[in-house]
Design a protein around this motif. Sequence first.
Motif, PDB file in Angstrom:
ATOM      1  N   VAL A 315      -2.162  -5.868 -20.355  1.00  0.00           N
ATOM      2  CA  VAL A 315      -3.185  -5.918 -20.396  1.00  0.00           C
ATOM      3  C   VAL A 315      -3.933  -4.585 -19.332  1.00  0.00           C
ATOM      4  O   VAL A 315      -3.038  -4.011 -18.783  1.00  0.00           O
ATOM      5  CB  VAL A 315      -3.805  -6.516 -19.035  1.00  0.00           C
ATOM      6  CG1 VAL A 315      -5.014  -6.888 -18.602  1.00  0.00           C
ATOM      7  CG2 VAL A 315      -4.140  -8.616 -19.723  1.00  0.00           C
ATOM      8  N   ASN A 316      -4.735  -3.877 -19.998  1.00  0.00           N
ATOM      9  CA  ASN A 316      -5.233  -2.786 -19.083  1.00  0.00           C
ATOM     10  C   ASN A 316      -5.593  -2.671 -17.743  1.00  0.00           C
ATOM     11  O   ASN A 316      -5.934  -3.782 -17.305  1.00  0.00           O
ATOM     12  CB  ASN A 316      -6.790  -2.238 -19.646  1.00  0.00           C
ATOM     13  CG  ASN A 316      -6.311  -1.701 -21.484  1.00  0.00           C
ATOM     14  OD1 ASN A 316      -5.209  -1.872 -21.635  1.00  0.00           O
ATOM     15  ND2 ASN A 316      -6.961  -1.811 -22.384  1.00  0.00           N
ATOM     16  N   ALA A 317      -4.911  -1.903 -17.189  1.00  0.00           N
ATOM     17  CA  ALA A 317      -5.266  -1.535 -15.585  1.00  0.00           C
ATOM     18  C   ALA A 317      -6.303  -1.808 -15.179  1.00  0.00           C
ATOM     19  O   ALA A 317      -6.769  -0.900 -15.861  1.00  0.00           O
ATOM     20  CB  ALA A 317      -4.017  -0.950 -15.162  1.00  0.00           C
ATOM     21  N   PRO A 318      -6.513  -2.341 -14.034  1.00  0.00           N
ATOM     22  CA  PRO A 318      -7.908  -2.319 -13.538  1.00  0.00           C
ATOM     23  C   PRO A 318      -8.112  -0.606 -12.807  1.00  0.00           C
ATOM     24  O   PRO A 318      -7.777  -0.289 -12.702  1.00  0.00           O
ATOM     25  CB  PRO A 318      -8.238  -3.122 -12.496  1.00  0.00           C
ATOM     26  CG  PRO A 318      -6.880  -3.218 -11.868  1.00  0.00           C
ATOM     27  CD  PRO A 318      -6.008  -3.337 -13.092  1.00  0.00           C
ATOM     28  N   SER A 319      -9.400  -0.725 -12.599  1.00  0.00           N
ATOM     29  CA  SER A 319     -10.743   0.761 -12.004  1.00  0.00           C
ATOM     30  C   SER A 319      -9.819   0.473 -10.474  1.00  0.00           C
ATOM     31  O   SER A 319      -9.510   1.332 -10.331  1.00  0.00           O
ATOM     32  CB  SER A 319     -11.245   1.239 -12.587  1.00  0.00           C
ATOM     33  OG  SER A 319     -12.317   0.147 -11.875  1.00  0.00           O
ATOM     34  N   THR A 320      -9.614  -0.346 -10.302  1.00  0.00           N
ATOM     35  CA  THR A 320      -9.083  -0.941  -8.300  1.00  0.00           C
ATOM     36  C   THR A 320      -7.724  -0.406  -8.798  1.00  0.00           C
ATOM     37  O   THR A 320      -7.075   0.286  -9.352  1.00  0.00           O
ATOM     38  CB  THR A 320      -9.547  -1.857  -7.867  1.00  0.00           C
ATOM     39  OG1 THR A 320      -9.128  -3.128  -8.707  1.00  0.00           O
ATOM     40  CG2 THR A 320     -11.699  -2.250  -8.581  1.00  0.00           C
ATOM     41  N   TYR A 321      -7.289  -1.001  -7.255  1.00  0.00           N
ATOM     42  CA  TYR A 321      -5.771  -1.390  -7.584  1.00  0.00           C
ATOM     43  C   TYR A 321      -5.429  -1.679  -8.029  1.00  0.00           C
ATOM     44  O   TYR A 321      -5.479  -2.631  -7.975  1.00  0.00           O
ATOM     45  CB  TYR A 321      -5.384  -1.055  -5.550  1.00  0.00           C
ATOM     46  CG  TYR A 321      -6.220   0.535  -4.728  1.00  0.00           C
ATOM     47  CD1 TYR A 321      -5.399   1.396  -4.755  1.00  0.00           C
ATOM     48  CD2 TYR A 321      -7.373   0.095  -3.564  1.00  0.00           C
ATOM     49  CE1 TYR A 321      -6.413   2.842  -4.416  1.00  0.00           C
ATOM     50  CE2 TYR A 321      -7.767   1.077  -3.441  1.00  0.00           C
ATOM     51  CZ  TYR A 321      -7.855   2.127  -3.346  1.00  0.00           C
ATOM     52  OH  TYR A 321      -7.906   3.549  -2.658  1.00  0.00           O
ATOM     53  N   ALA A 322      -4.323  -1.381  -8.214  1.00  0.00           N
ATOM     54  CA  ALA A 322      -3.392  -2.089  -9.432  1.00  0.00           C
ATOM     55  C   ALA A 322      -2.168  -2.695  -8.072  1.00  0.00           C
ATOM     56  O   ALA A 322      -2.332  -4.127  -8.589  1.00  0.00           O
ATOM     57  CB  ALA A 322      -2.437  -0.918 -10.099  1.00  0.00           C
ATOM     58  N   ILE A 323      -1.938  -2.228  -7.077  1.00  0.00           N
ATOM     59  CA  ILE A 323      -1.167  -2.759  -6.727  1.00  0.00           C
ATOM     60  C   ILE A 323      -1.196  -2.113  -5.024  1.00  0.00           C
ATOM     61  O   ILE A 323      -1.197  -0.958  -4.144  1.00  0.00           O
ATOM     62  CB  ILE A 323       0.534  -2.229  -6.730  1.00  0.00           C
ATOM     63  CG1 ILE A 323       1.040  -3.123  -8.270  1.00  0.00           C
ATOM     64  CG2 ILE A 323       1.909  -2.899  -5.532  1.00  0.00           C
ATOM     65  CD1 ILE A 323       2.069  -3.150  -8.346  1.00  0.00           C
ATOM     66  N   GLU A 324      -0.842  -3.592  -3.885  1.00  0.00           N
ATOM     67  CA  GLU A 324      -1.329  -2.458  -2.481  1.00  0.00           C
ATOM     68  C   GLU A 324      -0.047  -3.077  -1.754  1.00  0.00           C
ATOM     69  O   GLU A 324       1.066  -3.966  -2.493  1.00  0.00           O
ATOM     70  CB  GLU A 324      -2.399  -3.380  -2.346  1.00  0.00           C
ATOM     71  CG  GLU A 324      -3.783  -2.803  -2.670  1.00  0.00           C
ATOM     72  CD  GLU A 324      -4.789  -3.169  -1.387  1.00  0.00           C
ATOM     73  OE1 GLU A 324      -4.915  -3.634  -0.886  1.00  0.00           O
ATOM     74  OE2 GLU A 324      -5.656  -3.948  -1.683  1.00  0.00           O
ATOM     75  N   GLU A 325       0.033  -2.071  -0.960  1.00  0.00           N
ATOM     76  CA  GLU A 325       1.805  -2.150  -0.173  1.00  0.00           C
ATOM     77  C   GLU A 325       1.591  -1.294   1.572  1.00  0.00           C
ATOM     78  O   GLU A 325       0.319  -0.944   1.788  1.00  0.00           O
ATOM     79  CB  GLU A 325       2.621  -1.343  -0.479  1.00  0.00           C
ATOM     80  CG  GLU A 325       4.271  -1.290   0.000  1.00  0.00           C
ATOM     81  CD  GLU A 325       5.162  -0.145   0.311  1.00  0.00           C
ATOM     82  OE1 GLU A 325       5.668  -0.336   0.691  1.00  0.00           O
ATOM     83  OE2 GLU A 325       4.747   0.968  -1.159  1.00  0.00           O
ATOM     84  N   SER A 326       1.637  -2.475   2.481  1.00  0.00           N
ATOM     85  CA  SER A 326       1.823  -2.777   4.106  1.00  0.00           C
ATOM     86  C   SER A 326       2.692  -2.149   4.393  1.00  0.00           C
ATOM     87  O   SER A 326       3.949  -2.076   3.832  1.00  0.00           O
ATOM     88  CB  SER A 326       1.730  -4.065   4.389  1.00  0.00           C
ATOM     89  OG  SER A 326       2.353  -4.643   4.103  1.00  0.00           O
ATOM     90  N   ILE A 327       3.035  -1.258   4.892  1.00  0.00           N
ATOM     91  CA  ILE A 327       3.853  -0.718   5.709  1.00  0.00           C
ATOM     92  C   ILE A 327       3.847  -0.240   6.817  1.00  0.00           C
ATOM     93  O   ILE A 327       2.907  -0.465   8.203  1.00  0.00           O
ATOM     94  CB  ILE A 327       3.980   1.279   5.280  1.00  0.00           C
ATOM     95  CG1 ILE A 327       3.326   1.519   4.015  1.00  0.00           C
ATOM     96  CG2 ILE A 327       5.258   2.239   5.990  1.00  0.00           C
ATOM     97  CD1 ILE A 327       4.320   1.503   2.781  1.00  0.00           C
ATOM     98  N   GLY A 328       5.220  -0.410   7.908  1.00  0.00           N
ATOM     99  CA  GLY A 328       5.239  -0.684   9.331  1.00  0.00           C
ATOM    100  C   GLY A 328       5.139   0.504  10.318  1.00  0.00           C
ATOM    101  O   GLY A 328       5.224   1.640   9.483  1.00  0.00           O
ATOM    102  N   PRO A 329       5.315   0.363  11.352  1.00  0.00           N
ATOM    103  CA  PRO A 329       5.447  -0.299  12.097  1.00  0.00           C
ATOM    104  C   PRO A 329       4.272  -1.764  12.295  1.00  0.00           C
ATOM    105  O   PRO A 329       2.617  -0.767  12.156  1.00  0.00           O
ATOM    106  CB  PRO A 329       5.295  -0.285  13.374  1.00  0.00           C
ATOM    107  CG  PRO A 329       5.803   1.083  13.198  1.00  0.00           C
ATOM    108  CD  PRO A 329       5.067   1.829  11.952  1.00  0.00           C
ATOM    109  N   MET A 330       4.236  -3.083  12.387  1.00  0.00           N
ATOM    110  CA  MET A 330       2.274  -3.243  13.292  1.00  0.00           C
ATOM    111  C   MET A 330       2.311  -3.156  14.191  1.00  0.00           C
ATOM    112  O   MET A 330       2.827  -3.035  15.231  1.00  0.00           O
ATOM    113  CB  MET A 330       3.351  -4.957  12.917  1.00  0.00           C
ATOM    114  CG  MET A 330       4.051  -5.820  11.423  1.00  0.00           C
ATOM    115  SD  MET A 330       2.910  -5.752  10.068  1.00  0.00           S
ATOM    116  CE  MET A 330       1.906  -7.476  10.440  1.00  0.00           C
ATOM    117  N   VAL A 331       1.294  -3.467  13.637  1.00  0.00           N
ATOM    118  CA  VAL A 331       0.155  -2.649  15.207  1.00  0.00           C
ATOM    119  C   VAL A 331      -0.329  -3.828  15.576  1.00  0.00           C
ATOM    120  O   VAL A 331      -0.617  -4.577  14.905  1.00  0.00           O
ATOM    121  CB  VAL A 331      -0.363  -1.699  15.173  1.00  0.00           C
ATOM    122  CG1 VAL A 331       0.055   0.113  14.644  1.00  0.00           C
ATOM    123  CG2 VAL A 331      -1.837  -1.920  13.790  1.00  0.00           C
ATOM    124  N   ALA A 332      -1.331  -3.943  17.285  1.00  0.00           N
ATOM    125  CA  ALA A 332      -2.555  -4.910  17.126  1.00  0.00           C
ATOM    126  C   ALA A 332      -3.832  -3.927  17.942  1.00  0.00           C
ATOM    127  O   ALA A 332      -3.252  -2.987  18.936  1.00  0.00           O
ATOM    128  CB  ALA A 332      -1.911  -5.944  18.458  1.00  0.00           C
TER     129      ALA A 332
END
Length: 506
Positions: A315-332
């Motif tokens: 399927v053709n990729a959408p114009s929005t983000y194909a993949i999202e990745e979260s990067i550490g460290p975690m924050v509050a």
Amino acid sequence: MKLRLASIGLILLGIGAVALAVVGPSFAVSPSSKYITSTVSTGSVSVTAVATGTVAASTVYGLKFGVNPDIVSSASTTSGGGGTTSGTGSNSSAALVWPVKTVSATVGQKVTQGQVLAMADNTAAQLQLASAQATLAAAQSQLASDQAGPDALTIAQAKNSLSQSWNSYTQAVANRDTTSKQGALTISQAQATVTSAQNQLDADTAASAPQATLDKDTASLQQAQASLASSQLKVDQSNQQAAQQVSNASLSYQAAKLQYQTKTAATSSTTIQADQAKVASAQATVDADQAAVTGASIVAPADGLIIAVNILPGVNAPSTYAIEESIGPMVATASFTESEITSLKVGQSATVSVTAAGVSIPATLTQIVPAASASTGSGTSSVVTYAVTATLTSPPETVLAGMTATVTVTTASVDNALRVPATALKGSATAGYTVQVVSGDGSVSTKDVQVGLVTTSLAQITSGLSDGDSVVVGSSTTRTGTTTGANSGVNINTLTGGGGFAGPGR
């Protein structure tokens, strides 16, 4: 704010419970009123700032085919809540269609930097790159040509054109002169004919020639005069034409000289700069298109966790983000009140409690947003708060983005302090403090004390008391019958100083 007030109320009630359960009540002699006491002890006195917030990843990347990764949100660059950016890269690359070939990333997957997450067909990107490279080659050729200046062939052609123009001019001048001479001769001959005819008529008239002869002489004269006028007209026209040809040839020669100067002169700096700008623009397009070709493979920009996959093979990729990745460290990120923010600073240690995960995690304050935000409280009052970000140290995997967290920061602390419950104090920071001390025989006396750090629950005593002394923290009134008097129940002493339990060291 309601949570903080409730917490203070619980603390105050807890003080009474501690005094009764740990120390035990000590009652005065009065049958109707009894004192609640607490023993002076040695330990720590600490002031803490507490706020509720949300756990999040420090950075979230949005990934697309053909363009560089975007930072969708970042705790280090936003005002406490993350932000968004649009896709980067050249407009032409962003507009390409990307048929997805393979997808190896899944939601919740841990990935490492450089790991391939998805691949797409780059045929369209290859064609676009080839076109951009051709445009760049043409721009570079034009720049090289302009920098080198005119070649020998161009100079020779310019010289030949100039020589031809000059020859045409000189020929026109010669023709003009010849025409003028020929015209002068023609007029002279015609004038001579007129003169001869006039002389003949004059001679015949003087000799009293017959009338027929005189008529013939007159006709000859008139014919000669008409021929002279006609010749004069023709000569004038010929001279004008010859002069016009000279003028045209002169203009052509001047134009040829300018053309020669243009073709043989060095290229101007303005033209060179324009050529260089075209080359730079074409090179930027090639670089972007080359990156698009390479971008047919989406790779992880850093070690992290896949939180969204919006593509499927075939399927053709959408114009929005194909993949999202979260990067550490975690924050509050939590909002602290204006009364607390002045005692916080980047680098302070903190504790982040995540109830959903059942853990308390060490943390460090890494960002304090200096811009305040006002949140409406009860009634017409409002609470001014400031966003503070704490970076968690090695949180367990059970801690997920979006969970509610309580951030606690110890803003002041004294160890090995002589301490009493804050409710034992009477007075204020300006007028001074006193406590009621219960002696062994049950008598009560009032003593002046010096205080150090005072919190909502404990007060540091720097002088006036000794470890083990018994101090009054409140009183209780005995209830009789079924009627409760207005003063029945527990009476907890309160302070009259401004700001609740504020005191030296606060």
